[in-house]
Design a protein around this motif. Structure first.
Motif: not given
Lengths: 193, 396
Positions: A1-2, A4, A36-39, A41, A62-66, A68
């Motif tokens: 895995m990359e 991060y 990336q910074a994301f809430p 909701f 490139r990952l756009h999943c939660a 975990s």
């Protein structure tokens, strides 16, 4: 895995953790990283448990999943510990930073992490610090300073410089410097084991 | 919005980036009725209006139906028009979408993809824009914040292209893209103005020296001829898109095509998937490639018009394809993307095996392991030469 760095923030709506994730992301970006910074909701009501996330990398993300299985978990409100599973998915080398006047040892026990020797637990009275520096309970700002002390992926200077430059228009000088003082005290007062 | 630049990069959410793109375009009219998760586009843009950073007329209306109606009126009058919506908002615009395209009005709409009720859900899937796929709007899709920003400019040029003159939708994922801060390189205002150019409306209604009629009653002697011309214009939009993307790449160094491919050249199996989930799939592909598995991806960018010839060319040597839809057309024959791709491959003598999977509805997370599981299914199809399950839901 990359490769991060993944961060999860726990708080209650209106405690500022979405902003904290944003500020961390911006400061890391300023240090030349991809971020990336994301809430997350859910139902929008004051006091509801909320989560926010960061990914930080030297490569484009490139990952756009939660997120975990975050290595870094920041808990802005200790009353959440018995409400949501704050240790969910955390790896053996996880780092917890909790807003509480309690000692890291007591907090480790409360989090149920006593058997996990690779896990580090840090505590600071972020609510108290923010009350004294900002004038109201804003635990997210001292937590950012604590994150810089407890980890190596972001520096206090990057956090402070980013905040001074990025938020000068948004906040008055007094609020701005109150936040900077809160970061500094978070950095100075956090204790860990 | 705090913009801190490093190496020419800033950190912005998808919504902030698209609102900023719209500011740089500086449209004449922006009718708006905000809805989650596209609300911040309207919030940011109304700040630009209030601060005098644009010369746009912001029209606040009482519903999305009225927002699109105002777009149509303003566009027919001769204005360059933009707006933004999501989900139920797009659904409420429904009948007006067809009027915008039938009148050949090059309106640009940002659709921040969100699920449709019921049950009510604010999170991402593609049901909203897929429901509008036959409305005569050009549709561009984006994987990242950067691409959503870039597509906004390209949509203006494609929509207003002299050989096209059709409205265009810029689609990107609700919350995943709209509310996530990512690194993005912004262009200069002047670069954008040079790229989109001044808008010159075709037959504007306010040109009273040359009076025209829009949306008149047509009987069977004329209606189908209008529709034929509209359909031809939509077909021409593909070449226009290629031309515009090429020009964008030449000017700004970011190359885009009708679709994006990843490690597809020598792939035995491939996933076809839209928007942000393609990024997660690419990570899965790199993992599987390390194990020697020849896997790849095709991510459509232009969904309307659907560039089927080019897509067939890109997929013809693959042995098995999985098409992943973040929408179900509830027709028992797979999602919209599956329908299109499977149909496009029909004329090949040696067709790849193909199956469809519905994933991620209402924001259900799509992880690397989900992509890996699909690739495992694909490799079983290649081994046995049989598709066991043509269609099913995953990420349940």
């Amino acid at each position: 895995m990359e490769n991060y760095i993944e961060v999860r923030w726990h708080g209650r709506a209106q405690q500022g953790i979405v902003t904290a994730a944003k500020v961390l992301g911006e400061a890391a970006l300023r240090s030349g990283k991809f971020v990336q910074a994301f809430p997350e909701f859910g139902p929008e009501r004051m006091g509801a448990p909320v989560r926010a996330f960061n990914r930080i990398s030297s490569e484009p993300i490139r990952l756009h999943c939660a997120v975990s299985d975050p290595r870094y978990v920041l808990i802005a409100d200790p009353t959440l510990i018995n409400v949501v599973n704050v240790i969910e998915g955390t790896p053996e080398n996880a780092v917890f930073i909790v807003n509480t006047p309690k000692s890291p040892k007591d907090m480790r026990k409360e989090l149920g992490l006593e058997g996990r020797s690779g896990v580090k637990v840090f505590t600071l009275d972020a609510a108290g610090i923010s009350l004294e520096t900002i004038g109201r309970v804003m635990p997210n700002t001292p937590l950012l300073g604590a994150l810089a002390k407890a980890t190596e992926f972001i520096t206090l200077d990057a956090l402070v410089d980013n905040f001074r430059e990025g938020y000068a228009k948004k906040f008055s000088e007094k609020v701005l410097e109150g936040n900077v003082a809160a970061m500094n005290r978070g950095y100075g007062e956090v204790k860990g084991e | 919005m705090a913009i801190t630049a490093t190496k020419g990069q800033v950190g912005l959410t998808g919504n902030a980036a698209v609102a900023y793109a719209m500011k740089q375009v500086n449209p004449d009219v922006f009718p708006a009725y905000p809805i989650t998760p596209s609300t911040a586009i309207v919030e940011d843009f109304s700040s630009y209006v209030a601060d005098g950073e644009v010369t746009t007329e912001l029209i606040t209306v009482e519903s999305e139906h009225s927002a699109m109606s105002a777009c149509i009126g303003a566009s027919a009058a001769g204005a360059r028009v933009m707006t933004a919506t999501s989900s139920q908002g797009l659904a409420l615009m429904w009948e007006m979408l067809y009027i915008a395209s039938g009148m050949r009005l090059p309106i640009v709409l940002a659709d921040v993809n969100r699920a449709l009720s019921a049950p009510i859900n604010i999170h991402c899937d593609h049901s909203d824009s897929m429901g509008a796929r036959d409305s005569g709007w050009i549709q561009l899709y984006a994987e990242t914040v950067q691409e959503a920003y870039d597509n906004t400019f390209m949509a203006v040029r494609i929509a207003e292209h002299a050989k096209v003159r059709l409205p265009a939708m810029v689609c990107f994922d609700g919350f995943i893209t709209s509310h996530a801060i990512e690194n993005i390189s912004l262009l200069e205002d002047q670069e954008i103005q040079d790229f989109v150019g001044a808008y010159k409306a075709e037959n504007p209604m306010l040109d009273t020296d040359n009076p025209v009629t829009y949306g008149a009653m047509t009987l069977p002697d004329a209606y189908i001829d209008f529709k034929y011309q509209q359909s031809q214009a939509m077909m021409r939009a593909k070449d226009a898109a290629v031309e515009v993307m090429k020009d964008f790449g030449k000017r700004f160094g970011r190359e885009y095509g009708l679709f994006d491919t990843y490690r597809l050249e020598d792939a035995d199996t491939a996933i076809v998937i839209l928007n942000s989930a393609a990024g997660t799939t690419k990570v899965a592909i790199d993992e599987l490639r390390k194990q020697g598995k020849k896997v790849g991806l095709l991510r459509p960018r232009l969904f309307r018009p659907f560039p089927w010839q080019e897509m067939v060319e890109a997929l013809k040597n693959v042995k098995a394809v999985a098409v992943l839809d973040r929408a179900d057309s509830m027709n028992a024959f797979g999602g919209p993307l599956f329908n299109e791709v499977r149909s496009a491959l029909y004329d090949l003598d040696q067709r790849p095996k193909i199956f469809g999977r519905t994933y991620g509805l209402g924001g259900r997370d799509y992880k690397v392991k989900d992509a890996v599981a699909v690739f495992e299914e694909l490799s079983r199809v290649v081994e046995t030469g049989k598709v066991e399950t043509l269609l099913k839901y995953i990420t349940l």
